[in-house]
Structures are given as C-alpha cells and as structure tokens.
Design a protein around this motif. Structure first.
Motif, PDB file in Angstrom:
ATOM      1  N   LYS A  13       5.166 -11.769  12.054  1.00  0.00           N
ATOM      2  CA  LYS A  13       6.621 -11.974  11.985  1.00  0.00           C
ATOM      3  C   LYS A  13       6.960 -13.436  11.742  1.00  0.00           C
ATOM      4  O   LYS A  13       7.866 -13.746  10.979  1.00  0.00           O
ATOM      5  N   ARG A  44       5.438 -15.834  10.167  1.00  0.00           N
ATOM      6  CA  ARG A  44       5.334 -16.318   8.781  1.00  0.00           C
ATOM      7  C   ARG A  44       6.410 -15.682   7.884  1.00  0.00           C
ATOM      8  O   ARG A  44       6.909 -16.315   6.959  1.00  0.00           O
ATOM      9  N   ASP A  61       2.087  -9.265  16.760  1.00  0.00           N
ATOM     10  CA  ASP A  61       1.092  -9.953  15.925  1.00  0.00           C
ATOM     11  C   ASP A  61       1.059  -9.410  14.505  1.00  0.00           C
ATOM     12  O   ASP A  61       0.015  -9.422  13.854  1.00  0.00           O
ATOM     13  N   GLU A  62       2.169  -8.919  14.030  1.00  0.00           N
ATOM     14  CA  GLU A  62       2.224  -8.375  12.669  1.00  0.00           C
ATOM     15  C   GLU A  62       2.345  -9.485  11.630  1.00  0.00           C
ATOM     16  O   GLU A  62       2.165  -9.229  10.443  1.00  0.00           O
ATOM     17  N   ARG A  69      -8.461  -9.674  19.833  1.00  0.00           N
ATOM     18  CA  ARG A  69      -7.569  -8.509  19.840  1.00  0.00           C
ATOM     19  C   ARG A  69      -8.362  -7.247  19.556  1.00  0.00           C
ATOM     20  O   ARG A  69      -9.339  -7.274  18.803  1.00  0.00           O
ATOM     21  N   SER A  94       2.417  -9.298   2.072  1.00  0.00           N
ATOM     22  CA  SER A  94       1.830 -10.635   2.183  1.00  0.00           C
ATOM     23  C   SER A  94       0.327 -10.556   1.987  1.00  0.00           C
ATOM     24  O   SER A  94      -0.326  -9.613   2.415  1.00  0.00           O
ATOM     25  N   VAL A  95      -0.204 -11.566   1.286  1.00  0.00           N
ATOM     26  CA  VAL A  95      -1.618 -11.552   0.900  1.00  0.00           C
ATOM     27  C   VAL A  95      -2.347 -12.828   1.346  1.00  0.00           C
ATOM     28  O   VAL A  95      -3.424 -13.131   0.871  1.00  0.00           O
ATOM     29  N   GLY A  96      -1.748 -13.557   2.264  1.00  0.00           N
ATOM     30  CA  GLY A  96      -2.360 -14.774   2.784  1.00  0.00           C
ATOM     31  C   GLY A  96      -1.425 -15.392   3.797  1.00  0.00           C
ATOM     32  O   GLY A  96      -0.252 -15.024   3.864  1.00  0.00           O
ATOM     33  N   PRO A  97      -1.919 -16.330   4.614  1.00  0.00           N
ATOM     34  CA  PRO A  97      -1.095 -16.858   5.705  1.00  0.00           C
ATOM     35  C   PRO A  97      -0.029 -17.871   5.276  1.00  0.00           C
ATOM     36  O   PRO A  97       0.884 -18.159   6.048  1.00  0.00           O
TER      37      PRO A  97
END
Ligand code: GDP
Length: 423
Positions: A15, A17, A12-13, A304, A411-414
C-alpha cells in the motif's frame, strides 16, 4: 475527490508504494487507524524509507499529511521517525504534518502490557508486534486513554496520568509487576510530547475546509481487510478498523462519503503472526517465494508466512472494502515459477467451499490448489500491458474475473515508476 487506498488481504500488499505513487494527484494524505505496528516501505529518488506512523505523503513536498483520531501514537516512536526523515533531508513542518488532538497516545506501559500478555499466553499467543496496540485501543474503549490534545494542557496532565495509573496498576500487579510511576510517565510525555506540540490540531476543521475548497484527499490504510477488528479473522486481527468505510471517521470527517476505493491486492499471499492462513505453503516452495518477494516484516523483520493467491479470502476482502478498482502488486516476484499456485477454494470436512468461511470452520479449512502457467521472464522493465508476456496477462485476467473487480494498476518492482497502467 475523496479516495481510500486499502488492503484487500492480510496487509503488506504494498500500500505504501501505491500511495506514494498515487499521491501525486492528491493534496492531503490521511492515516486513519493503527499505530506503529506495521510498516510501509517506500522507495523513491530520495532513498528507501520505512514509515510506521507517518502518512506516505510525507515524502512529497506539496502534500499535507494528517494523522487522524482513529490512530494510536507512540510519541517516542514518532519523534524517532521524524528525526530519521529529517536526517535524510525530508522537511517536516506543521504546515506539512497535522496530528489530530483526538488521536490516542500509546505509552510505554501499553508496550509493556502487550509483552506481558503475549508471554502469559505462551504457545497460545496472538503473534502481536508487541508495540502496545491492543492495550492502547483497549484503554480507549475503557475510557482510560490519553489523547494528543491532553498534551496541550500540562497543568492537568499529571492528575490524569495519576488517575489512569491507579487503575492500570491493578492490572500490572496481576502480572506480578512493580507499580508504574506517575512521575516517570509524565516525564516521558513531556520529553517526547513537547517536540510534537506544534503539529497537534483539530483535523476535522482542516479536512472540512480542504474538502470544501475542492482539494483531493486520500485516506491511507494500514494492514488489510482480513485484519479488521470486526470483519477479519478474529482474534488474529488488529485492534482497529482497516476498512475503507471507516476512513472518514478515523481521519476526522465522519459525515462525508468516499468517491473511490482503491484496493491493493498482492499477486500471492503473505501473513505475519499467528492464526489461520489456509493458503500457506511450506518447505522449499515457501522458502523460494519468501526470498523472491523479500517477505520479512517492515516493522519487526519477522519472516512472513507465504502462500499462493487466495481466491476465497480475496473475494471476501474486495467485498469488505467495497473496492471500485484494484492495484495488483509484486507480480514480478512470480517470474521464477514454472507454474503459479492459486488457492481456488477451501475444503472443509471433505466439502469444497468457495466462500470465505466464518468462525471456527476456518480452522478446519484446507486449500484447494490449482496451477496456472508461469511467465518465466523478468517483467520488471515492462511499462505497458503490451510488453507483458501472454502468461502474465492471462494471470491478471484470471484474478480479475475471480475477484470480480477490475485491475487498473500492476506493479512490477518496488520503485515509484515500476508499474503498468492496465487501462
Ligand atoms: P504495505 O504495508 O502494504 O505498504 O507493504 P510493505 O511495505 O510491508 O511491503 C511491501 C514490500 O514490497 C516493500 O518492501 C516494497 O518495497 C515491496 N514492493 C512493493 N511493490 C513491489 C513490486 O511491485 N515488486 C517488488 N518486487 N517489490 C515490491
């Protein structure tokens, strides 16, 4: 160029995206282990997609996606996933998706066995996703598995199923269950196997040819280093190899060497299921982090467990993966914090321990927390290192030095473009 994109932590890191982003430079994306027990979330201009079995490159038109021999495939789930994507306008053709004839089939009785065993274990349960993954890998090594290639030979399929069920029913009667029916199982295999037949192929031939033609191939892992069956927190691991070193084997080209390993490492910790999770935070502190990071399982919706960044575990993860470079994900999530908690070491029986411990010593480990200055601003619009606040840059630098590997992406957003290239 052969690249593996792998998880440094518990999975759930983010990966999915990162693969979605990086896949622009790749011709082939391969999944090499696991099944539908985890989910990758990809958000792009077409919408939000949760992929459990399909490689993340499936959302790009010019990418060939491979589901390798190291995978376990629930046919019913895969048919559903393909349908869901098609209904959103994603084209899935045999030219775009190749399924290894040597990948194992996860059948309904594997799911059933998974549930029966978790219930038998009661409070000692593993926290399985109950999707049949441990039973199907178990059967693989017991040499009682069915493979995707078996679907191509319907004339012998029924006999194979009957032989396997004769053995499987010994286990099921032990759980007090009725006998499994060969007819019902063959019917299931036909119903969900037939739509998949055009995709089944020898992925080794395809991948070797792609490599020899100089194509760029990416191997996409599921879960993270700490879940690897051999090197993870056993038995709270998954049942397959999540490490980069396994990628060529599980994808179908065992003889090649990787050129690059990109480790995906989250700016804080999260863990699904049971087992030791030393950096775990509780109460209000955990609730706020969980909300900020939307930390609910993509495959199961389970909340989680969360914690601060865990240095001993991440150093171990970087080492196991042999990462050349890192992508630090979800840094924006920490924007709300005045002080950022970091688990810098463990304490075991009153002694400070910098190294990730093996075996039951881990059960006695307590976190040693230190706090770094928070950045307290919304960084989700930042697109270059210069735009980041000093405290955020300090945090990135601090983690880079702590784990001993360069952080190349943040990364700073989905969404696809919500990231910063550090160098
Ligand atoms: P994976 O299995 O490693 O691909 O990870 P998951 O898909 O389970 O979890 C990653 C989650 O975080 C997804 O909901 C993503 O949309 C989201 N996500 C990924 N990167 C970022 C990020 O940089 N910031 C934020 N806020 N969310 C992110």
């Amino acid at each position: 160029m052969l690249t593996a994109v792998v998880g440094i932590n518990w999975g759930d890191e983010g990966k999915g995206r990162m693969v979605d982003l990086l896949s622009a430079e790749y011709d082939v994306i391969c999944r090499y282990q696991g099944g539908n027990n985890a989910g990758h979330t990809v958000v792009n201009e077409r919408g939000k997609f949760i992929l459990n079995l399909l490689p993340s490159g499936i959302l790009r038109d010019n990418v060939v996606n491979v589901m390798g021999n190291g995978m376990v495939i629930d046919l019913e789930h895969l048919c559903g996933e393909i349908e869901a994507l098609r209904s959103k306008g994603v084209e899935i053709t045999p030219a775009k998706l190749k399924i290894s004839d040597k990948a194992f089939i996860c059948l309904p009785y594997h799911r059933q066995q998974d549930i029966l065993e978790e219930e038998r274990l009661a409070e000692k349960k593993y926290g399985s996703t109950r999707r049949g993954i441990a039973p199907v890998y178990g059967d693989k090594y017991m040499k009682k598995g069915l493979r995707m290639g078996d679907l191509l030979f319907p004339e012998t399929l029924k006999d194979k199923v009957a032989d396997i069920l004769e053995w499987k029913n010994i286990t099921f009667s032990g759980y007090g269950q009725e006998k499994l029916s060969t007819e019902a199982m063959v019917e299931w295999l036909k119903k969900y196997g037939e739509p998949l037949l055009p995709f089944i192929t020898d992925t080794m031939e395809f991948l070797l040819k792609a490599k020899n033609e100089g194509k760029n191939i990416m191997f996409e892992a599921q879960l993270g280093a700490l879940r690897d069956i051999d090197f993870g927190i056993y038995p709270y691991t998954t049942s397959s190899q999540t490490l980069a070193a396994y990628a060529p084997i599980g994808a179908g080209i065992p003889g090649v060497k990787l050129d690059r390993v990109i480790g995906i490492m989250k700016a804080y910790s999260s863990c699904v299921g049971e087992g030791p999770f030393t950096a775990e935070l509780f109460g209000e502190e955990a609730a706020m982090l969980r909300e900020a990071g939307a930390e609910y399982g993509a495959a199961t919706g389970r909340p989680r467990r969360v914690g601060g960044f865990d240095i001993p575990a991440s150093v171990y993860g970087v080492k196991l993966q042999g990462a050349d470079t890192l992508a630090l994900t979800k840094l924006d999530v920490l924007s709300y914090l005045d002080k950022i908690p970091v688990c810098v070491a463990y304490e075991i029986d009153g002694v400070r321990c910098e190294q990730f411990p093996v075996g039951d010593r881990l059960l006695r480990a307590k976190p040693v927390y230190e706090y770094l200055e928070g950045f307290k601003t919304d960084i989700s619009q930042c697109r270059s290192p210069e735009e980041l606040p000093r405290a955020a840059l300090n945090y990135i630098k601090y983690l880079e030095e702590a784990v001993g590997c360069p952080i190349e992406y943040v990364s700073v957003g989905p969404e696809r473009e919500d990231y910063i290239r550090m160098k």
